[in-house]
Enzyme design. Structure first.
Site, PDB file in Angstrom:
ATOM      1  CG  HIS A  20       0.552   5.502   4.119  1.00 22.40           C
ATOM      2  ND1 HIS A  20      -0.270   5.435   5.227  1.00 22.40           N
ATOM      3  CD2 HIS A  20       1.337   4.395   4.175  1.00 22.40           C
ATOM      4  CE1 HIS A  20       0.022   4.340   5.911  1.00 22.40           C
ATOM      5  NE2 HIS A  20       0.994   3.694   5.300  1.00 22.40           N
ATOM      6  CG  HIS A  71      -0.311  -0.143   2.535  1.00 21.97           C
ATOM      7  ND1 HIS A  71       0.080  -1.370   3.019  1.00 21.97           N
ATOM      8  CD2 HIS A  71       0.033   0.757   3.477  1.00 21.97           C
ATOM      9  CE1 HIS A  71       0.624  -1.216   4.210  1.00 21.97           C
ATOM     10  NE2 HIS A  71       0.623   0.066   4.518  1.00 21.97           N
TER      11      HIS A  71
END
Ligand code: AMP
Length: 139
Positions: free
Chosen positions: A105, A103
């Site tokens: 951010h 992932h």
């Protein structure tokens, strides 16, 4: 490297087994709000296919996630009138990673305003209204 664990929390979000506040998705990627936002509008971009992090991601997974990360960076900048955008990405526990599905951010930033400390649950009503602003900026 440790094998991908299909029971990680973002895999459960992808399968719809736990709730999330989704703001954007395409065939290959999903963007949803971070539940412990370090700035208003803090969101996460993930591939829909499994990989732990940058270290085992394929060029195709990275290309798809980076394209969506840029799209979301522009959207949060517009939605919050931000002066800048911070992109963060952590690899393995020693690198600061807590959830083992790749992932990125995306954090809208304002001049002179520090990020809030990590680990504090956000207000879900506020997160929902921030998500709505981001969706509107995407349209
Ligand atoms: P890291 O692996 O260090 O990049 O951190 C994982 C991030 O996922 C943190 O910013 C958490 O606030 C966020 N997070 C953890 N669980 C959830 C969830 N169920 N929905 C949205 N964000 C989450």
């Amino acid at each position: 490297m440790t094998a991908y664990d299909p029971e990680n929390i973002f895999a459960k979000i992808l399968r719809g087994e736990i709730p999330s506040t989704r703001v954007y998705e395409d065939d290959d990627t999903l963007a949803f709000m971070d539940i412990m936002p370090r700035t208003d509008g803090h969101l996460l971009v993930i591939p829909k296919t499994p990989c732990r992090n940058l270290l085992d991601a394929s060029p195709e997974q990275l290309a798809a996630v980076m394209a969506t990360t840029k799209k979301m960076a522009l959207a949060v900048k517009a939605a919050f009138g931000a002066d800048g955008v911070t992109i963060q990405q952590f690899n393995e526990a020693a690198g600061g990673q807590e959830v083992f599905h790749l992932h990125f951010h995306v954090l809208p930033r304002h001049e002179g305003m520090p990020m809030r400390p990590p680990g504090n649950m956000g207000d879900m009503d506020a997160i929902a209204s921030h998500a709505e602003k981001i969706r509107a900026a995407l349209n």
